[in-house]
Design an enzyme around this catalytic site. Structure first.
Site, PDB file in Angstrom:
ATOM      1  N   ASN A   9       8.614  -1.082  -9.288  1.00 47.79           N
ATOM      2  CA  ASN A   9       9.150  -1.828  -8.145  1.00 47.79           C
ATOM      3  C   ASN A   9       8.201  -2.992  -7.894  1.00 47.79           C
ATOM      4  O   ASN A   9       7.130  -2.822  -7.318  1.00 47.79           O
ATOM      5  CB  ASN A   9       9.221  -0.897  -6.921  1.00 47.79           C
ATOM      6  CG  ASN A   9       9.562  -1.655  -5.647  1.00 47.79           C
ATOM      7  OD1 ASN A   9       9.989  -2.808  -5.691  1.00 47.79           O
ATOM      8  ND2 ASN A   9       9.361  -1.008  -4.506  1.00 47.79           N
ATOM      9  N   LYS A  11       8.426  -5.538  -5.999  1.00 48.57           N
ATOM     10  CA  LYS A  11       8.408  -6.105  -4.641  1.00 48.57           C
ATOM     11  C   LYS A  11       8.463  -7.645  -4.742  1.00 48.57           C
ATOM     12  O   LYS A  11       9.087  -8.160  -5.656  1.00 48.57           O
ATOM     13  CB  LYS A  11       7.190  -5.603  -3.867  1.00 48.57           C
ATOM     14  CG  LYS A  11       7.084  -4.074  -3.957  1.00 48.57           C
ATOM     15  CD  LYS A  11       6.097  -3.480  -3.034  1.00 48.57           C
ATOM     16  CE  LYS A  11       6.109  -1.962  -3.229  1.00 48.57           C
ATOM     17  NZ  LYS A  11       5.252  -1.237  -2.322  1.00 48.57           N
ATOM     18  N   HIS A  99      14.146   1.776   0.669  1.00 46.90           N
ATOM     19  CA  HIS A  99      12.684   1.732   0.539  1.00 46.90           C
ATOM     20  C   HIS A  99      12.079   1.602   1.942  1.00 46.90           C
ATOM     21  O   HIS A  99      12.637   0.932   2.799  1.00 46.90           O
ATOM     22  CB  HIS A  99      12.274   0.553  -0.349  1.00 46.90           C
ATOM     23  CG  HIS A  99      10.814   0.599  -0.698  1.00 46.90           C
ATOM     24  ND1 HIS A  99       9.842   0.169   0.174  1.00 46.90           N
ATOM     25  CD2 HIS A  99      10.170   1.057  -1.797  1.00 46.90           C
ATOM     26  CE1 HIS A  99       8.652   0.362  -0.398  1.00 46.90           C
ATOM     27  NE2 HIS A  99       8.831   0.896  -1.592  1.00 46.90           N
ATOM     28  N   GLU A 101       9.748  -0.128   3.079  1.00 47.89           N
ATOM     29  CA  GLU A 101       9.511  -1.507   3.527  1.00 47.89           C
ATOM     30  C   GLU A 101      10.794  -2.122   4.060  1.00 47.89           C
ATOM     31  O   GLU A 101      10.787  -2.883   5.026  1.00 47.89           O
ATOM     32  CB  GLU A 101       8.918  -2.334   2.377  1.00 47.89           C
ATOM     33  CG  GLU A 101       7.454  -1.972   2.154  1.00 47.89           C
ATOM     34  CD  GLU A 101       6.964  -2.133   0.728  1.00 47.89           C
ATOM     35  OE1 GLU A 101       7.609  -2.851  -0.052  1.00 47.89           O
ATOM     36  OE2 GLU A 101       5.923  -1.522   0.409  1.00 47.89           O
ATOM     37  N   GLU A 171       8.595   9.043  -1.295  1.00 48.74           N
ATOM     38  CA  GLU A 171       7.446   8.139  -1.186  1.00 48.74           C
ATOM     39  C   GLU A 171       6.830   8.246   0.204  1.00 48.74           C
ATOM     40  O   GLU A 171       7.312   7.610   1.151  1.00 48.74           O
ATOM     41  CB  GLU A 171       7.898   6.688  -1.384  1.00 48.74           C
ATOM     42  CG  GLU A 171       8.506   6.393  -2.729  1.00 48.74           C
ATOM     43  CD  GLU A 171       8.424   4.903  -3.050  1.00 48.74           C
ATOM     44  OE1 GLU A 171       7.844   4.582  -4.087  1.00 48.74           O
ATOM     45  OE2 GLU A 171       8.911   4.082  -2.255  1.00 48.74           O
ATOM     46  N   GLY A 177       0.861   1.633  -1.480  1.00 46.28           N
ATOM     47  CA  GLY A 177      -0.005   0.451  -1.496  1.00 46.28           C
ATOM     48  C   GLY A 177      -1.356   0.677  -0.843  1.00 46.28           C
ATOM     49  O   GLY A 177      -2.079  -0.265  -0.554  1.00 46.28           O
ATOM     50  N   SER A 216       1.087   4.788  -4.663  1.00 39.79           N
ATOM     51  CA  SER A 216      -0.206   4.643  -5.347  1.00 39.79           C
ATOM     52  C   SER A 216      -0.297   5.425  -6.659  1.00 39.79           C
ATOM     53  O   SER A 216      -1.341   5.997  -6.987  1.00 39.79           O
ATOM     54  CB  SER A 216      -1.363   5.020  -4.410  1.00 39.79           C
ATOM     55  OG  SER A 216      -1.386   4.151  -3.292  1.00 39.79           O
TER      56      SER A 216
HETATM   57  P1  PGA Z   1       2.644   1.451  -4.751  1.00 33.59           P
HETATM   58  O1  PGA Z   1       4.155   1.228  -4.235  1.00 33.59           O
HETATM   59  O2  PGA Z   1       2.720   2.084  -6.107  1.00 33.59           O
HETATM   60  O3  PGA Z   1       2.026   0.081  -4.777  1.00 33.59           O
HETATM   61  O4  PGA Z   1       1.969   2.364  -3.761  1.00 33.59           O
HETATM   62  C1  PGA Z   1       5.136   2.197  -4.462  1.00 33.59           C
HETATM   63  C2  PGA Z   1       6.451   1.749  -3.858  1.00 33.59           C
HETATM   64  O5  PGA Z   1       6.447   1.160  -2.766  1.00 33.59           O
HETATM   65  O6  PGA Z   1       7.528   1.974  -4.440  1.00 33.59           O
END
Ligand code: PGA
Length: 254
Positions: A9, A11, A99, A101, A171, A177, A216
């Site tokens: 992903n 982003k 997601h 976000e 998640e 992140g 992460s």
């Molecule tokens: P990350 O993001 O691996 O940077 O923690 C995962 C995601 O938001 O799908």
């Protein structure tokens, strides 16, 4: 029975030129046997999908294409939005829905996620439906309640057949992140919980649903996560942006 899936992903990262280079570099690092074991998917920003599609098709690559977002309506006066059909016409096979976000920053509700999941399925694509709790919710012991509700509302009204082809990504928001990964045991338990919730709603279709862990995930911690019975892959943000790192994630078993 369930094929592993590693999805990047991206982003809001990568121009279409950077995407072209990424796809070429990743393809040099992977071998046919990797694609046999693992479905490899990248989810670039909307502006890079066409470029990714062209390079994947012209070089005959087995990299799957995913989108990070779509609206649930077919067409109309929705400035700035993109329809599921516009994505399917670009050979997009997966679309992320719900997601954290998008839920937190753009106000996506469970009802909208449900409409999106249905609209994505109607266009013959596979939703990657995300769920997960905040740090506060975890501390208050509300993790299962939160995730269970998101899964139930997100899948409401689907048929067992539709559900069988789905991907659900667990998640935990506090792990996204942040560099803080859930322990393999906690992640595995929550992915089992997600599958059990699907089984309560749709019976044995739950055995075919692919449940991913996200938050992460890195080349250094993926093997422990993938060893868990109910973890069928990973949704990866930061560590998917570099072709070497993405290739290591796909080849976690080596
Ligand atoms: P990350 O993001 O691996 O940077 O923690 C995962 C995601 O938001 O799908």
């Amino acid at each position: 029975m369930r094929k592993d899936l590693i999805a990047g992903n991206w982003k809001m990262h990568m121009t279409h030129q950077e995407t072209l280079q990424f796809v070429q570099k990743l393809s040099y690092r992977l071998e046919p046997s990797d694609y046999e074991r693992v479905d490899v998917v990248i989810c670039p920003p909307l502006t890079a999908l066409r470029t990714a599609q062209v390079v994947i098709e012209s070089d005959n690559l087995e990299i799957g294409l995913g989108a990070q977002h779509c609206f649930f309506e077919e067409k109309g006066a929705y400035t700035g939005e993109v329809s599921p059909q516009m994505l399917s016409k670009l050979a997009v096979s997966y679309v992320i829905a719900g997601h954290s976000e998008r839920r937190q920053i753009f106000g996506e509700t469970d009802e909208m996620v449900n409409k999106k999941v249905k609209a994505i399925l109607d266009e013959g694509m596979i939703p990657i439906m995300c769920c997960g709790e905040t740090e506060d919710e975890r501390e208050q012991g509300l993790t299962e309640q939160k995730v269970g509700t998101q899964v139930r509302l997100g899948l409401q009204g689907l048929t067992a057949e539709q559900v069988a082809g789905l991907v659900i990504a667990y998640e935990p928001i506090w792990a996204i992140g942040t560099g803080k990964t859930a322990s393999a045991d906690d992640a595995g338990d929550m992915c089992t919980f997600v599958r059990n919730t699907v089984a309560e709603m749709f019976g044995e279709a739950a055995d075919s649903v692919r449940v991913l862990y996200g938050g992460s995930v890195k080349p250094g911690n993926i093997a422990g996560l993938m060893a868990k019975r109910d973890i069928d892959g990973a949704l990866v943000g930061g560590a998917s942006l570099d072709p070497d790192s993405m290739a290591s994630l796909v080849r976690y078993y080596i």
